[in-house]
Design an enzyme around this catalytic site. Structure first.
Site, PDB file in Angstrom:
ATOM      1  N   GLY A  46     -15.439   1.208   2.955  1.00  0.00           N
ATOM      2  CA  GLY A  46     -15.167   2.410   3.721  1.00  0.00           C
ATOM      3  C   GLY A  46     -13.743   2.381   4.251  1.00  0.00           C
ATOM      4  N   GLN A  51      -6.510   4.604   9.501  1.00  0.00           N
ATOM      5  CA  GLN A  51      -6.147   3.272   8.990  1.00  0.00           C
ATOM      6  C   GLN A  51      -4.975   3.326   8.011  1.00  0.00           C
ATOM      7  OE1 GLN A  51     -10.491   2.343   7.974  1.00  0.00           O
ATOM      8  NE2 GLN A  51      -9.661   0.328   8.414  1.00  0.00           N
ATOM      9  N   CYS A  94     -13.695  -5.195   8.736  1.00  0.00           N
ATOM     10  CA  CYS A  94     -12.860  -3.999   8.713  1.00  0.00           C
ATOM     11  C   CYS A  94     -11.556  -4.334   8.011  1.00  0.00           C
ATOM     12  CB  CYS A  94     -12.589  -3.549  10.152  1.00  0.00           C
ATOM     13  SG  CYS A  94     -11.561  -2.074  10.260  1.00  0.00           S
ATOM     14  N   LEU A  95     -11.094  -3.418   7.168  1.00  0.00           N
ATOM     15  CA  LEU A  95      -9.837  -3.670   6.455  1.00  0.00           C
ATOM     16  C   LEU A  95      -8.658  -3.769   7.420  1.00  0.00           C
ATOM     17  CD1 LEU A  95     -10.321  -1.301   3.375  1.00  0.00           C
ATOM     18  CD2 LEU A  95     -10.547  -3.794   3.431  1.00  0.00           C
ATOM     19  N   HIS A 136     -19.309   3.228  11.374  1.00  0.00           N
ATOM     20  CA  HIS A 136     -18.105   2.404  11.567  1.00  0.00           C
ATOM     21  C   HIS A 136     -16.846   3.239  11.278  1.00  0.00           C
ATOM     22  CE1 HIS A 136     -15.714  -1.464  10.812  1.00  0.00           C
ATOM     23  NE2 HIS A 136     -14.923  -0.522  10.350  1.00  0.00           N
ATOM     24  N   GLU A 137     -16.877   3.995  10.165  1.00  0.00           N
ATOM     25  CA  GLU A 137     -15.697   4.798   9.801  1.00  0.00           C
ATOM     26  C   GLU A 137     -15.486   5.941  10.802  1.00  0.00           C
ATOM     27  OE1 GLU A 137     -13.849   3.344   7.861  1.00  0.00           O
ATOM     28  OE2 GLU A 137     -15.373   2.020   7.044  1.00  0.00           O
ATOM     29  N   HIS A 140     -13.566   4.997  13.831  1.00  0.00           N
ATOM     30  CA  HIS A 140     -12.104   4.963  13.673  1.00  0.00           C
ATOM     31  C   HIS A 140     -11.467   6.293  14.085  1.00  0.00           C
ATOM     32  CE1 HIS A 140     -11.138   1.108  11.825  1.00  0.00           C
ATOM     33  NE2 HIS A 140     -12.130   1.221  10.971  1.00  0.00           N
TER      34      HIS A 140
HETATM   35 NI    NI Z   1     -12.892  -0.351   9.771  1.00  0.00          NI
END
Ligand code: NI
Length: 174
Positions: A46, A51, A94-95, A136-137, A140
């Protein structure tokens, strides 16, 4: 399509509130495609627009397994219209927080209303890992990271390590 650099925490751009898109036009579709390509390049499931430094309410997800056909999804202006009373606790990564993981508790199922890539209103019913990933996304978009759901002690340890790694040039921040 283009692979966009992913911002690594701590970074003020990851703490900002994202703005709704007016409509899903060609620019937003291009953003969705670039985000999917960037997510796949980073081996993520995701990614949210903040991000990659774009403060718009756009997220992409694909929770298909390696041996399954890919299931790319792109959601603009997603909003939770229903969530289960039951919770689920899963380890999240998380990226934007590379190599760090923690258990987070969230509703185990959600229904999300969003605009698809044709600017049509759709609803997604999600449970299991898809429900976790979508929530989660969506976090953000509010400037919330998974570490904001855990104790401040654990959060500070992770953020301090990331700050150190950035200074050493071990992780590249966009
Ligand atoms: Ni994330």
């Amino acid at each position: 399509m283009a692979v966009l650099p992913i911002i690594v925490a701590p970074d003020p751009r990851l703490k900002a509130q994202a703005e709704p898109v007016e409509r899903v036009d060609a620019d937003v579709v291009r953003l969705m495609d670039d985000m999917l390509e960037s997510m796949y390049a980073a081996h993520g499931i995701g990614l949210a627009a903040p991000q990659v430094g774009v403060l718009k309410r756009v997220i992409v997800v694909d929770v298909s397994k390696d041996d399954e056909e890919s299931q790319p999804m792109a959601l603009a202006n997603p909003e939770v219209v229903w969530e289960s009373d039951e919770d689920i606790t899963r380890e999240e990564g998380c990226l934007s927080l590379p190599d760090h993981y923690a258990e987070v508790t969230r509703p185990s199922a959600v229904r999300v209303r969003y605009l698809d890539r044709e600017n049509e209103i759709r609803e997604l019913e999600a449970d299991g890992i898809l429900a976790v990933c979508v929530q989660h996304e969506m976090d953000h978009l509010e400037g919330t990271l998974f570490v904001d759901h855990i104790s401040s002690l654990k959060r500070n340890i992770i953020l301090r390590k990331l700050t150190k790694s950035k200074k050493l040039g071990e992780v590249v921040s966009a």
